[in-house]
Motif scaffolding. Structure first.
Motif, mmCIF file in Angstrom:
data_model
loop_
_atom_site.group_PDB
_atom_site.id
_atom_site.type_symbol
_atom_site.label_atom_id
_atom_site.label_comp_id
_atom_site.label_asym_id
_atom_site.label_seq_id
_atom_site.Cartn_x
_atom_site.Cartn_y
_atom_site.Cartn_z
ATOM 1 N N ILE A 1 62.439 110.969 6.125
ATOM 2 C CA ILE A 1 62.683 109.592 6.563
ATOM 3 C C ILE A 1 63.808 109.627 7.599
ATOM 4 C CG2 ILE A 1 61.937 108.498 4.414
ATOM 5 C CD1 ILE A 1 64.914 108.173 3.681
ATOM 6 N N TYR A 2 63.859 108.598 8.421
ATOM 7 C CA TYR A 2 64.927 108.521 9.408
ATOM 8 C C TYR A 2 66.240 108.089 8.764
ATOM 9 C CZ TYR A 2 61.511 109.100 13.141
ATOM 10 O OH TYR A 2 60.545 109.601 13.968
ATOM 11 N N ASN A 3 67.336 108.592 9.289
ATOM 12 C CA ASN A 3 68.665 108.307 8.761
ATOM 13 C C ASN A 3 69.152 106.956 9.295
ATOM 14 O OD1 ASN A 3 71.238 108.339 7.747
ATOM 15 N ND2 ASN A 3 71.980 110.014 9.024
ATOM 16 N N SER A 4 68.666 105.889 8.699
ATOM 17 C CA SER A 4 69.071 104.548 9.134
ATOM 18 C C SER A 4 70.454 104.174 8.622
ATOM 19 C CB SER A 4 68.050 103.508 8.655
ATOM 20 O OG SER A 4 67.999 103.475 7.230
ATOM 21 N N ASN A 5 70.863 104.727 7.484
ATOM 22 C CA ASN A 5 72.144 104.325 6.890
ATOM 23 C C ASN A 5 73.326 104.631 7.807
ATOM 24 O OD1 ASN A 5 71.152 103.219 4.551
ATOM 25 N ND2 ASN A 5 71.390 105.073 3.325
ATOM 26 N N PHE A 6 73.298 105.765 8.484
ATOM 27 C CA PHE A 6 74.422 106.074 9.367
ATOM 28 C C PHE A 6 74.578 105.004 10.438
ATOM 29 C CE2 PHE A 6 75.949 107.651 13.425
ATOM 30 C CZ PHE A 6 77.251 107.987 13.066
ATOM 31 N N ASN B 1 69.887 103.937 -1.059
ATOM 32 C CA ASN B 1 68.902 102.954 -0.612
ATOM 33 C C ASN B 1 69.526 102.024 0.419
ATOM 34 O OD1 ASN B 1 66.498 103.607 -2.008
ATOM 35 N ND2 ASN B 1 67.358 102.776 -3.904
ATOM 36 N N PRO B 2 68.808 101.685 1.483
ATOM 37 C CA PRO B 2 69.438 100.963 2.604
ATOM 38 C C PRO B 2 70.046 99.615 2.234
ATOM 39 C CG PRO B 2 67.038 101.082 2.860
ATOM 40 C CD PRO B 2 67.403 102.025 1.768
ATOM 41 N N VAL B 3 69.388 98.849 1.372
ATOM 42 C CA VAL B 3 69.958 97.557 0.982
ATOM 43 C C VAL B 3 71.206 97.760 0.127
ATOM 44 C CG1 VAL B 3 69.551 95.378 -0.233
ATOM 45 C CG2 VAL B 3 67.721 96.403 1.129
ATOM 46 N N SER B 4 71.157 98.742 -0.769
ATOM 47 C CA SER B 4 72.320 99.030 -1.607
ATOM 48 C C SER B 4 73.500 99.491 -0.767
ATOM 49 C CB SER B 4 71.967 100.097 -2.643
ATOM 50 O OG SER B 4 70.926 99.653 -3.490
ATOM 51 N N THR B 5 73.225 100.311 0.248
ATOM 52 C CA THR B 5 74.283 100.744 1.164
ATOM 53 C C THR B 5 74.927 99.546 1.838
ATOM 54 O OG1 THR B 5 73.219 102.868 1.610
ATOM 55 C CG2 THR B 5 74.757 102.053 3.270
ATOM 56 N N PHE B 6 74.109 98.659 2.383
ATOM 57 C CA PHE B 6 74.602 97.474 3.095
ATOM 58 C C PHE B 6 75.396 96.566 2.168
ATOM 59 C CE2 PHE B 6 74.166 93.089 4.467
ATOM 60 C CZ PHE B 6 74.468 93.135 5.821
ATOM 61 N N VAL B 7 74.834 96.251 1.014
ATOM 62 C CA VAL B 7 75.462 95.283 0.097
ATOM 63 C C VAL B 7 76.794 95.812 -0.434
ATOM 64 C CG1 VAL B 7 75.231 94.159 -2.165
ATOM 65 C CG2 VAL B 7 73.327 94.117 -0.532
ATOM 66 N N THR B 8 76.839 97.072 -0.842
ATOM 67 C CA THR B 8 78.104 97.603 -1.367
ATOM 68 C C THR B 8 79.156 97.718 -0.266
ATOM 69 O OG1 THR B 8 77.181 99.848 -1.165
ATOM 70 C CG2 THR B 8 77.132 98.809 -3.349
ATOM 71 N N PHE B 9 78.726 97.980 0.953
ATOM 72 C CA PHE B 9 79.711 98.010 2.041
ATOM 73 C C PHE B 9 80.319 96.632 2.253
ATOM 74 C CE2 PHE B 9 81.338 97.480 6.249
ATOM 75 C CZ PHE B 9 82.038 98.647 6.482
ATOM 76 N N VAL B 10 79.478 95.610 2.441
ATOM 77 C CA VAL B 10 80.031 94.299 2.804
ATOM 78 C C VAL B 10 80.799 93.664 1.653
ATOM 79 C CG1 VAL B 10 78.314 93.892 4.609
ATOM 80 C CG2 VAL B 10 77.863 93.058 2.286
ATOM 81 N N LEU B 11 80.398 93.940 0.417
ATOM 82 C CA LEU B 11 81.063 93.314 -0.724
ATOM 83 C C LEU B 11 82.305 94.068 -1.173
ATOM 84 C CD1 LEU B 11 78.074 92.267 -3.033
ATOM 85 C CD2 LEU B 11 79.291 90.887 -1.344
ATOM 86 N N SER C 1 65.628 97.384 -3.359
ATOM 87 C CA SER C 1 66.783 97.960 -2.673
ATOM 88 C C SER C 1 66.373 98.898 -1.547
ATOM 89 C CB SER C 1 67.674 98.706 -3.670
ATOM 90 O OG SER C 1 66.962 99.774 -4.272
ATOM 91 N N GLY C 2 65.106 99.244 -1.487
ATOM 92 C CA GLY C 2 64.623 100.087 -0.402
ATOM 93 C C GLY C 2 64.044 99.307 0.760
ATOM 94 N N ALA C 3 63.964 97.974 0.634
ATOM 95 C CA ALA C 3 63.333 97.139 1.662
ATOM 96 C C ALA C 3 64.380 96.682 2.675
ATOM 97 C CB ALA C 3 62.633 95.938 1.020
ATOM 98 N N GLY C 4 64.762 97.584 3.570
ATOM 99 C CA GLY C 4 65.805 97.273 4.539
ATOM 100 C C GLY C 4 65.436 96.141 5.477
#
Length: 410
Positions: A204-209, A303-313, A373-376
């Motif tokens: 998969i592509y590294n979208s999280n970075f 997981n991309p959504v988990s990455t995003f949510v934990t960062f912003v919160l 959590s995988g549905a970015g």
């Protein structure tokens, strides 16, 4: 501290944030930056006005400068003896005289009010004042906005565009701010490849970075990319130690759960410690925080959504606190739910929602269809996060707390 996954309790997010904000290291060092480079930075000293704003009484609109003592009768005719535009200084008015004046222009001596042009009638060189005028009407007095010695902003304030304009309005060209943080970003996983490469089976592509580096740059953070780390304990440990040498903070994605190929937690504990692991939130349960040597570490789920949510919160307010920001938390709002939701479990849920309007035009929250959590892509359809407390069901019309992305993405 080594935290075992066996029967490890989930930490509520409020408790986790309280602990994180107390234990965080504070960034040392300040720098003087131009106003053009100051937005989003954190002030390190008070901003005190050295001048009055406005520095001279001026007109609040286009019209005629008059002395109210000349307006004993209605209507009254005055002789127009001068024209004053913004940036010009007029001559003193005598009894029975008026000056044509424009917004921002200095009030001439002898005048104490401005009559808006809509309430006047000009015939030749005389203006007829058609209604009663009060002393001070449509006049911006000296220091009406800002007074000399007034404290405008305090140390620890994160500068917004309007604050930059405020500093410029008192003649400043530079501001003292906290130096930028340096954050090393590590993404883990044998399955990851960079965009631009052809995907092979299982990759998969590294979208999280790219998500994380963009979020960090919104905070004026200097991002150090340490690349994709394979799922290997030795390599993971070596990369963490390298990151600790070059950065104020380390952020990793993936490898903090309990799978056989998740090495980040073990690697951190081998060269430092974990203070937090596994939160009572959904998405984002396998969040971790601690130190690699003396460097702050945040381990985000993969997981991309988990990455995003934990960062912003969690990570975002922590980074702002490390910079000395006095108000690192996002503002919560309330809105009505336009959906039903079954009773939640022990984890507080953060649903991706978008704003709509009910039949009366009032805002309401609509749930995105796919809450995986995988549905970015759902993050791109959402306007923010609706909060569902533990053990709570939601019925249409219930009031929920809501964090708009506008509060989190600045």
């Amino acid at each position: 501290m080594n935290l075992s996954h066996k029967n490890h309790p989930l930490t509520p997010i409020d408790e986790a944030l309280e602990k994180l904000l107390i234990d965080l290291p504070r960034t040392e060092g300040t720098e003087l930056v131009t106003l053009a480079d100051a937005c989003g930075r954190v002030l390190t000293e008070r901003l005190v006005a050295s001048i009055n704003v406005p520095s001279h009484a001026n007109s609040a609109m286009d019209g005629y400068a008059v002395c109210t003592k000349d307006l004993a009768f209605e209507p009254t005719k005055l002789k127009v003896v001068q024209r004053i535009a913004a940036g010009q200084v007029g001559k003193r008015l005598s009894k029975g005289e008026a000056a044509r004046i424009f917004t921002g222009a200095s009030i001439p001596e002898g005048a104490n009010a401005v009559v808006m042009q809509e309430n006047c009638s000009l015939v030749g060189d005389e203006v007829e004042i058609l209604q009663k005028v009060k002393t001070g009407e449509n006049v911006r007095e000296v220091g009406e906005d800002i007074q000399v010695g007034e404290v405008l902003l305090h140390a620890g304030h994160r500068l917004r565009p309007q604050d930059i304009g405020l500093a410029a309005s008192i003649g400043l060209t530079k501001l003292s701010v906290q130096r930028n943080l340096t954050v090393a970003v590590i993404t883990t996983g044998n399955e990851l490849v960079l965009p631009g490469n052809e995907l092979k089976d299982g990759q998969i592509y590294n979208s999280n970075f790219f998500t994380l580096s963009t979020l960090l740059r919104l905070l004026n953070v200097e991002v150090i990319e340490l690349g994709i780390v394979e799922d290997d304990l030795v390599t993971t440990t070596q990369t963490l130690e390298e990151a600790a040498r070059v950065a104020d903070c380390i952020i990793s994605t993936g490898g903090v759960s309990v799978g056989e190929e998740d090495y980040v937690k073990t690697a951190v504990e081998s060269v430092g410690s974990l203070d937090l692991w596994k939160l009572a939130i959904k998405p984002g349960k396998p969040f971790a925080s601690g130190k690699v040597h003396n460097t702050q570490f945040f381990g985000l789920p993969g997981n991309p959504v988990s990455t995003f949510v934990t960062f912003v919160l969690l990570v975002r307010p922590c980074l702002l606190a490390m910079l000395g920001c006095k108000s690192p938390m996002a503002t919560l709002f309330q809105a009505q739910a336009a959906f039903d939701s079954d009773k939640s479990g022990e984890r507080q849920q953060y649903l991706r929602v978008y704003l709509g309007k009910d039949g009366k035009g009032r805002p309401e929250l609509k749930s995105c269809d796919n809450q995986s959590s995988g549905a970015g892509s759902s993050l791109c359809r959402a306007d923010g996060l609706a909060i569902i407390p533990p053990y709570t069901s939601v019925a249409r019309g219930d009031t929920l707390e809501f964090i708009p992305f506008s509060e989190l993405l600045t």
